[in-house]
Design a protein around this motif. Structure first.
Motif, mmCIF file in Angstrom:
data_model
loop_
_atom_site.group_PDB
_atom_site.id
_atom_site.type_symbol
_atom_site.label_atom_id
_atom_site.label_comp_id
_atom_site.label_asym_id
_atom_site.label_seq_id
_atom_site.Cartn_x
_atom_site.Cartn_y
_atom_site.Cartn_z
ATOM 1 N N LYS B 276 40.215 38.765 30.910
ATOM 2 C CA LYS B 276 38.767 38.529 30.846
ATOM 3 C C LYS B 276 37.974 39.822 30.715
ATOM 4 O O LYS B 276 36.766 39.834 30.912
ATOM 5 N N ASP B 277 38.671 40.886 30.443
ATOM 6 C CA ASP B 277 38.050 42.193 30.322
ATOM 7 C C ASP B 277 37.312 42.638 31.569
ATOM 8 O O ASP B 277 36.225 43.205 31.508
ATOM 9 N N GLU B 278 37.873 42.305 32.680
ATOM 10 C CA GLU B 278 37.279 42.782 33.932
ATOM 11 C C GLU B 278 38.128 43.909 34.480
ATOM 12 O O GLU B 278 39.320 43.979 34.188
ATOM 13 N N PRO B 279 37.506 44.773 35.246
ATOM 14 C CA PRO B 279 38.316 45.864 35.836
ATOM 15 C C PRO B 279 39.315 45.295 36.852
ATOM 16 O O PRO B 279 39.007 44.305 37.531
ATOM 17 N N PRO B 280 40.514 45.863 36.897
ATOM 18 C CA PRO B 280 41.513 45.367 37.854
ATOM 19 C C PRO B 280 41.073 45.607 39.301
ATOM 20 O O PRO B 280 40.236 46.459 39.565
ATOM 21 N N LEU B 281 41.637 44.812 40.182
ATOM 22 C CA LEU B 281 41.297 44.945 41.604
ATOM 23 C C LEU B 281 41.724 46.308 42.108
ATOM 24 O O LEU B 281 42.727 46.859 41.653
ATOM 25 N N PRO B 282 40.947 46.844 42.999
ATOM 26 C CA PRO B 282 41.334 48.175 43.509
ATOM 27 C C PRO B 282 42.632 48.096 44.304
ATOM 28 O O PRO B 282 42.912 47.095 44.969
ATOM 29 N N ASP B 283 43.401 49.154 44.223
ATOM 30 C CA ASP B 283 44.671 49.192 44.965
ATOM 31 C C ASP B 283 44.392 49.455 46.435
ATOM 32 O O ASP B 283 43.751 50.441 46.786
#
Lengths: 881, 346
Positions: B276-283
């Motif tokens: 969905k072209d969203e930034p990945p969840l932070p680690d």
């Protein structure tokens, strides 16, 4: 200075109240003539009482203030506001609604104090949680409350040390006018009240919610005032001829007030009136007018008059008794019939009962003897007139004294029950080792005679419920006594038709079983019955009754005294089983009692000192009430000894048989503890106490040394301590000897069978001084139960050991193998986990074969273990069988 | 003349590695007797152990023990203890005794000497005096007629392990320390002066011959029973440890599964987000979510295992001796019977 103000000290106010009492005391007597003084006091006491209450509370608050006890202060303050609310009508009346200065002062003081404490932040931090919480709520409450008194407070603060002469003056005035014109006073008082209402209501606009309060207050005050008016109006009528009844009523009310006051004074104890000279006959008021026609009605009225004073604080109880005696004499003189006579007698008895004010205290011996004379007399009157009916159901209006059938309200049953309770209390009061106790105990004959009399009367009346009650009374007097004739009858020395106590118990109890519909009576009857049977060695009857009643399942729901009875019954059942050589039963009867270590408490034969928490006064009182009188006690040493000996007879052979069994259970924990503690001692002297004797005997028995065991159990010391307490001591001793021999033989065989190939039975019978058939039977039993792996060789009369039992070392090795198996199991599990990981990682098949192999091995091991366990289970089952 | 002490004969004497500062312990009669006396007087009760210090010299990889003195009973004050030792050594020096502290001794019953305190004190000894040994004197066994005196040292691995104080399974595996490689046994040799040897020889002549038969006393079962009982206790303990470890393993496994699941979920979510072209969840720190479980210490089971090992070797040794004795007695009995029957025949 008013005394409410300046007298901050306890002593003065208290002395004042006492003074007042002393002053009043003469009025307590039946002064039917002069009333004026009394009327005065009623009015005065309302004010005084309220004020005193307030001052007391204020004093308390000051004290709390000194020690900064916030939580107590809060509660005192709440009480104070409440008391003030109560006192409002009086204040309105007496001081025309002006808040008394002392009240304002305490409020001011409190306000200052609270503010000061609140400001002191460090101090607040150091306060404990409870106190600081209280401080917060106190502050809020006080603020809210003080709003009502803002005006007064400001005026007070302006002139804090203003004197209050006006108040003192007013007091004088009111005491003056109260006795002067009681009638007139009502009108101005109402006015005053109205006046009091006006200014407060119209005081401030923003105090609308408070004015609500005021309104409600005025309501209550007005209602109270109404009452006051009533009394005053009544005062007006006092001079009228029909005053007597009114008078008593009023007196009653007043007394109630007094009672209340006393309670508020927190005066726990009851005041004994000590007045010697009052009862002198010459001073005694006249019963009746000289020329009055004395008839039944008059006497009855007089009687009820006297009885109406019953149970009140101010009644002189002794005088009441004398008055009743006087009345009785008069009624006898005029020959008014048995019914009235009986009624008066009942009243006298009740009055004597009343003489002792506290329920928990025993009555005085002189009154007790009086009671013992009175009750039989009364019962004789009752029995002499069979058509007299005495019952609780008869209402006072329906009583009939002048013609037959007489109807009298009253209950002889309760009289007897009360008497019985008093008797027990009296006994408990005496020192059980003194002569006094014996003297008192002699009265039991009289008590039982009275019970018998009541019984005949009640049987005559034929009311099952009451019959059950009186029967139970009788049973409870009977059950713990050993009747020698029972034994004589059993031995045939008495004719078979003699009536023994067992028969009597049987009859009474059966009636109770059949007719009783309250569970409690039946339960108690059964327990007493069992007890009685057990006492007379009727083991089977006693046991069957226990088993049939199923009491052991429900007894924990019953009341404490029944539970105590149950414990006593079980103790005696245990002793009975012991006498009958039913050691296992004896042990199981006693184990519940002995395991707790609180035998004394369970049998209600003394209070145990409690370590963790002190019991409160009331609790102690209750527990003391439950205690058994001394002559009904069961000897605890005997109980413990019987328990320990029976535990020894069971446990020692069992220990010998299961020496290596890891799963061995303890049969008796207490016995084990005793044994363990003696083993821990480094130096063992010769046994001194009963317990040490039993422990020493147990040790001797462990080695199969029956003779030593026997001499430890039965010797002069133990005879004096324990065995002579049995009624048939010699029988018990011979029984014990036989049991010890048998159990020692068993223990010996268990312990030493591994060193024998065969034992001659003759030798065994010599060793244990048992008859050969007995030895034979004991060994056979052991073989059958698979306790002993052996067989009997008939021609040589010997026991041949099979030696199939593992030796000591072997059995230990077996245990070790069990344990190692367990270890391997758990190690295996750890390894499995590793291997699981290994498979995931490497996926090699090499390990699998190994693994399965090991599993197989493992299962074998387990199977082996299971076999062993099975065998043991079987053993256990057999033993149980 | 020197004689080996019996303990070494049947024992599992390993080859002493070259890097060890000593390879033999030589003890003379005096400290031996002193030690035995002390141990029997104080340490024969099973509760207390008697301990003492050994004095001597190191001569070319040979540790010579020439004297010893007992420690006072433990009263928990270390300072006093040390002061006592120093004072004692000073005073012994004045009477011309070797005053070098070369180790310590302790009484023991069979195998129970292997314990944490022993490990600890020997570690400290070896840290400060490199060549020090601990002599273990077995009171029980000696009471039955077998003098048992053994000298032990910590293996280098054990020293390292103790220094790092990590007794986790991994640490132990890396160091290759096991229950059998905690201690190393040093052979003990007894040496008496010639004078005392002469005395002994004379004395042995005076001992009547039949008393020698006392060595044939079997007494098997009671001794074995005692050993078995002790062994059972240890095995139980070991079992408890094994169960504990097992539980730990299971927990670890479960945690790891949870962790794996969590990671996968995370990965899926991130993939969806990427689509969905969203930034990945932070680690997030995964260690915070799944805290590593505390690993159970393996030192105690190792010590217990060592004890079990000691017990079993003792049992094995005892049994083999007993077996030999049985054969001896059998032949003796036979000989007696033969002569007896011969006599009766006559």
């Amino acid at each position: 200075m008013s005394r409410f103000f300046a007298t901050g000290t306890d002593s003065e106010s208290e002395s004042s109240s006492e003074e007042e009492q002393v002053q009043r005391q003469p009025a307590a007597a039946f002064t039917f003539s002069d009333d004026e003084e009394e009327t005065k006091r009623v009015v005065r006491s309302t004010k005084e009482k309220r004020y005193e209450e307030l001052t007391n509370l204020i004093k308390q608050i000051r004290n709390h203030k000194k020690i900064k006890d916030m939580s107590s202060m809060l509660s005192s303050f709440e009480d104070l506001t409440r008391a003030y609310q109560k006192a409002l009508p009086v204040i309105a009346k007496e001081e025309s609604g002006v808040t008394p200065r002392f009240y304002v002062r305490i409020l001011a003081e409190l306000d200052d104090f609270i503010n000061e404490v609140w400001e002191d932040k460090d101090g607040r931090k150091n306060m404990n949680k409870n106190n600081s919480k209280s401080l917060g709520s106190m502050r809020q409450k006080l603020r809210k409350y003080i709003k009502d008194f803002e005006k007064e407070l400001t005026t007070f603060r302006e002139a804090p040390d203003g004197d209050d002469e006006d108040e003192a003056e007013e007091e004088d005035v009111d005491s003056d006018d109260s006795d002067a014109k009681p009638v007139k006073k009502t009108v101005p008082k109402l006015e005053q009240e109205k006046a009091a209402k006006k200014p407060t209501a119209g005081d401030d606009g923003d105090e609308s919610d408070d004015s609500m309060d005021w309104g409600s207050d005025s309501d209550t005050s007005s209602s109270e005032d109404e009452e006051d008016i009533y009394t005053n109006i009544r005062d007006r009528f006092l001079k009228k001829p029909e005053k007597e009844e009114e008078e008593t009523k009023r007196e009653k009310k007043e007394r109630r007030d007094r009672v209340k006051k006393r309670e508020e004074e927190d005066d726990g104890g009851v005041w004994e009136t000590v007045r010697g000279g009052v009862a002198i006959p010459s001073e005694k008021p006249k019963m009746f007018a000289k020329d009055a026609e004395i008839d039944v009605n008059l006497v009855v009225r007089k009687l009820s008059e006297i009885m109406a004073a019953r149970g009140k604080k101010r009644t002189d109880r002794r005088e009441q008794i004398e008055l009743l005696h006087e009345l009785q004499n008069i009624s006898e003189l005029h020959n008014l019939g048995p019914a009235i006579n009986f009624k008066i007698r009942l009243a006298i008895i009740a009055a004597i009962f009343d003489y002792t004010p506290k329920v928990s205290d025993a009555m005085k011996p002189e009154y007790w003897t009086k009671l013992l004379d009175r009750i039989p007399d009364a019962m004789d009157v009752l029995l002499a007139n069979p058509d007299m009916q005495v019952a609780e159901e008869i209402l006072e209006e329906h009583e009939q004294f002048d013609q037959e059938p007489y109807q009298i309200r009253g209950c002889v049953l309760t009289v007897v029950e009360r008497l019985d309770e008093e008797f027990v209390k009296l006994l408990k009061e005496c020192d059980p080792h003194s002569n006094e106790y014996v003297q008192r105990l002699k009265d039991e004959i009289k008590v039982t005679q009275i019970i018998d009399k009541v019984q005949t009367y009640i049987e005559h009346q034929n009311k099952p419920a009451e019959i059950c009650r009186i029967y139970l009374r009788k049973i409870e007097h009977l059950y713990y006594k050993l009747d020698g004739t029972v034994l004589e009858k059993r031995e045939g020395r008495m004719p078979a038709d003699t009536v023994t106590s067992v028969d009597v118990m049987e009859r009474l109890c059966k009636y109770v079983y059949a007719k009783d519909n309250t569970d409690r009576l039946r339960t108690r009857a059964i327990l007493c019955h069992i007890y009685h049977h057990a006492l007379h060695d009727n083991w089977f009857e006693a046991r069957d009754l226990v088993l049939m009643s199923h009491l052991q399942e429900t007894i924990q729901h019953s009341d404490p005294s029944t539970q105590i009875l149950y414990n006593r019954t079980m103790a005696h059942l245990g002793l009975c089983a012991f006498r009958h050589a039913n050691i296992k039963d004896s042990h199981s009867c006693l184990v519940d009692l002995m395991m707790t270590g609180k035998v004394k408490e369970l049998l209600a034969q003394g209070l145990l000192p409690q370590r963790q928490h002190e019991r409160s006064k009331e609790q102690e009182k209750i527990e003391k009430q439950r205690q058994m009188p001394f002559h009904m006690h069961i000897n605890q040493e005997l109980l413990e000894c019987v328990y320990l000996v029976s535990a020894m007879l069971i446990e020692i052979p069992y220990m010998a048989a299961h020496e290596f069994d890891a799963r061995r259970r303890m049969i008796s924990k207490t016995f084990y503890q005793q044994l363990r503690s003696s083993e821990r001692q480094s130096l063992l002297g010769p046994p001194e106490s009963m317990r040490e004797h039993v422990v020493a005997a147990s040790k001797a028995m462990r080695n199969g040394n029956w003779n030593a065991c026997f001499t430890f159990i039965i010797n002069d010391k133990m005879n004096a301590k324990v065995w002579d307490l049995f009624s048939q001591a010699d029988k018990v001793r011979t029984m014990l000897k036989r049991l010890i021999q048998e159990e020692s033989l068993r223990t010996y065989l268990f312990t030493y069978s591994n060193v024998y190939d065969s034992i001659s039975m003759e030798k065994l019978s010599q060793m244990f001084e048992l008859d050969k058939p007995v030895v034979h039977s004991v060994i056979s039993k052991m073989i059958i139960n698979e306790e002993l792996m052996a067989s009997l060789d008939d021609p040589t009369q010997s026991v041949v050991m099979h030696r199939s039992e593992p030796s000591r070392l072997q059995s230990i090795a077996l245990q070790l193998v069990d344990k190692v198996n367990n270890l391997v199991d758990s190690n295996e599990r750890i390894f499995e986990m590793k291997q699981g990981n290994f498979f995931v990682r490497g996926g090699g098949g090499g390990g699998q074969g190994n693994f399965r192999e090991r599993q197989n091995y493992n299962r074998q091991g387990q199977d082996w273990g299971r076999q062993r366990r099975d065998r043991e289970n079987r053993d256990r089952e057999n033993r149980a069988y | 003349m020197s004689s080996k002490v019996s303990g070494i004969r049947g024992g599992r004497s390993r080859v002493v590695p070259d890097d060890c500062p000593i390879n033999v312990v030589q003890i003379s009669g005096l400290p031996m007797m002193k030690m035995i006396k002390h141990c029997h007087e104080e340490g024969s009760g099973s509760v207390d152990v008697a301990q003492g210090a050994l004095l001597g010299l190191v001569v070319e990889k040979r540790l010579e023990i020439t004297n010893c003195f007992p420690f006072p009973k433990q009263d928990d004050s270390v300072d006093e203890d040390e002061a006592y030792q120093i004072a004692m050594m000073k005073k012994l020096r004045r009477v011309n005794v070797d005053h070098l502290h070369v180790g310590w001794y302790q009484s023991a019953d069979v195998g129970n000497f292997i314990s944490l305190p022993l490990l600890e004190s020997q570690y400290h000894y070896q840290n400060s005096i490199e060549e020090s040994v601990v002599l273990i004197y077995d009171t029980q066994k000696t009471a039955r007629g077998f003098l048992s005196l053994k000298a032990y040292r910590l293996t280098p691995q054990a020293v390292v392990m103790y220094k790092e104080e990590g007794f986790t399974p991994d640490a132990l595996r890396n160091l290759k320390v096991g229950y059998e490689s905690l201690f190393i046994e040093v052979p003990v040799v007894m040496k008496n002066s010639s004078l005392s040897n002469i005395l002994l020889n004379q004395l042995s002549d005076m001992v009547p011959e039949e008393d020698g038969l006392g060595f044939l006393d079997l007494g098997t079962s009671s001794v074995l029973e005692g050993h078995m009982r002790c062994m059972m206790e240890r095995v139980d303990e070991l079992n408890q440890e094994a169960i504990k470890f097992n539980r730990y393993q299971q927990q670890v496994l479960r945690q790891q599964q949870d962790k794996y699941r969590y990671m996968q979920k995370r990965a899926q979510e991130n993939a969806a987000r990427q689509a969905k072209d969203e930034p990945p969840l932070p680690d997030e720190d995964i260690n915070k979510l799944f805290r590593p479980l505390p690993t159970p210490q393996r030192l105690n089971p190792m010590i217990v295992a060592g004890q079990v090992n000691a017990y079993s070797s003792h049992v094995a040794q005892f049994c083999s001796q007993a077996m030999a004795k049985l054969f001896v007695t059998q032949t003796l009995q036979k000989a007696k019977e033969d002569t007896g029957s011969a006599k009766s025949l006559q």
